[in-house]
Design an enzyme around this catalytic site. Sequence first.
Site, PDB file in Angstrom:
ATOM      1  N   VAL A  22       0.833  -1.208   0.000  1.00  0.00           N
ATOM      2  CA  VAL A  22       0.000   0.000   0.000  1.00  0.00           C
ATOM      3  C   VAL A  22       0.865   1.254   0.000  1.00  0.00           C
ATOM      4  O   VAL A  22       0.384   2.349   0.296  1.00  0.00           O
ATOM      5  CB  VAL A  22      -0.949   0.013   1.221  1.00  0.00           C
ATOM      6  CG1 VAL A  22      -1.909  -1.156   1.155  1.00  0.00           C
ATOM      7  CG2 VAL A  22      -0.178   0.011   2.540  1.00  0.00           C
ATOM      8  N   HIS A  49      -4.629  -4.090  -2.165  1.00  0.00           N
ATOM      9  CA  HIS A  49      -5.060  -3.708  -0.818  1.00  0.00           C
ATOM     10  C   HIS A  49      -5.235  -2.209  -0.647  1.00  0.00           C
ATOM     11  O   HIS A  49      -5.267  -1.709   0.468  1.00  0.00           O
ATOM     12  CB  HIS A  49      -4.057  -4.233   0.222  1.00  0.00           C
ATOM     13  CG  HIS A  49      -3.948  -5.717   0.219  1.00  0.00           C
ATOM     14  ND1 HIS A  49      -2.822  -6.392   0.647  1.00  0.00           N
ATOM     15  CD2 HIS A  49      -4.831  -6.679  -0.162  1.00  0.00           C
ATOM     16  CE1 HIS A  49      -3.016  -7.705   0.523  1.00  0.00           C
ATOM     17  NE2 HIS A  49      -4.227  -7.892   0.034  1.00  0.00           N
ATOM     18  N   CYS A  54     -14.143   7.905   4.236  1.00  0.00           N
ATOM     19  CA  CYS A  54     -15.084   7.889   5.355  1.00  0.00           C
ATOM     20  C   CYS A  54     -15.979   6.670   5.225  1.00  0.00           C
ATOM     21  O   CYS A  54     -16.641   6.483   4.198  1.00  0.00           O
ATOM     22  CB  CYS A  54     -15.924   9.171   5.370  1.00  0.00           C
ATOM     23  SG  CYS A  54     -17.179   9.187   6.683  1.00  0.00           S
ATOM     24  N   LEU A  63      16.048  -9.897  -3.232  1.00  0.00           N
ATOM     25  CA  LEU A  63      15.364  -9.401  -4.429  1.00  0.00           C
ATOM     26  C   LEU A  63      16.192  -8.390  -5.200  1.00  0.00           C
ATOM     27  O   LEU A  63      16.285  -8.462  -6.434  1.00  0.00           O
ATOM     28  CB  LEU A  63      14.024  -8.769  -4.032  1.00  0.00           C
ATOM     29  CG  LEU A  63      12.878  -9.745  -3.783  1.00  0.00           C
ATOM     30  CD1 LEU A  63      11.657  -9.000  -3.256  1.00  0.00           C
ATOM     31  CD2 LEU A  63      12.526 -10.492  -5.060  1.00  0.00           C
TER      32      LEU A  63
END
Length: 325
Positions: free
Chosen positions: A138, A154, A162, A310
Amino acid sequence: MVRRTRTYAGTVTQPPGIPARGATRLATSRTLPLEVSDLGTFDDLVDLVSGGGLVVLSGAGLSTESGIPDYRGPDGTRRVEPMTYGEFAGSSEARRRYWARSYIGWQRFNAAAPNTGHRRVTQLQRAGFVGPVITQNVDGLHQAAGARDVIELHGSLDRAVCLTCGEVTSRIGLHERMTQGNPGFMDRFAAAAEAVGSQWGEQVRPDGDIVLADDLVETFHPPRCLVCGHDTVKPDVVFFGESVPREVVERCFSLVEQARALLVLGSSLAVMSGYRFVRRAHREGVPVAIVTRSATRGDAEASLRLHAPLGDTLDALVEALHVEP
C-alpha cells in the site's frame, strides 16, 4: 443489533453504524517451513522472463529495502498484530489509537523511496518483459519508480475514506488537518522518545502504524470527515479481516489467466489474498516463478523457486537480459 453481510468469501460480522465494504476477506496466515530449497536456477529465471508476457505479484518483501518492514518472520508468523477492520470500525477509541500511532509512523513511511527492486521491475516493464503489476503493498513505491498498470490489491495509504458517507480525501491533506488539530503532539512524542523511540525502527508497520504509549494516545484528537462530521475516517487500505472488492479480484484473475507466466516477488503468500493468484495460475497451467528470501505458501505450486535477495537478483536479471536503464 449486528447485521450479517454476505461477501465473496463468506459471511462476516458487520459492526453497527458502518456500511459493509468490498467482497473478499483476507484469510488468516499460515505457518511456513523454516527450511527452504530452490527449484531451478537463476538461468531458468532468465529464460522464463526473456519470453515476456509476465504478470508480477509483489509483496512486502519488495519494500523492505526501502526501510518498510514486513509483518512476518521467516516462518510466516506475524511479528506484530495489526489492527483489524472489526476493531477499527467497532469503536471510536480504537480509531483514536490507530490515528495517533499512524500520525507518527506515516511520516517515516511517506518518506520511503523506491529501491533497486522497484526500479528493476519498472525497467523490465518498459522493456516489454513484464506487463501489469499486482501489488499487495500500500506504499505506492511501484508507481513512484515509474511503473504503470499497477493494481493495488489492498488499496493505498495515499488516500483516506469515510466509512459512513464514502468521502475520499488525500492522506497529505488529512495529515495537515491532524497536525492543526493536535498542536504540540509531536513535541510530546519527542519528550517521550527515551521510552518510545527505541521501538521506532522495529515497530513501524507496512501500513505506517507504530507503537505509541497509551498516555500519548489519550491526548490525540482523531480526524473527522469534512462532509458528514463522523470520526469514521479510515485509510483507504484493506485491513486484516476486511474485504477486497470483487471487481479487483476478478480483474487480477483475468490478468493471471492471460499471462505467459506469473512472477512472485517478495511475498510469503501466507494470506489467501495473494496466494489465490498462484493457485489460479497453477490450475490454468500458467508457470509460477517465486523469488523471495523465505519459504512461501505457494512453493508447492511453483515451477521455479529462488530464495534470494530481491535487489541483487533483479539487478542480475536486467543485466542478463541487457535491459537499458
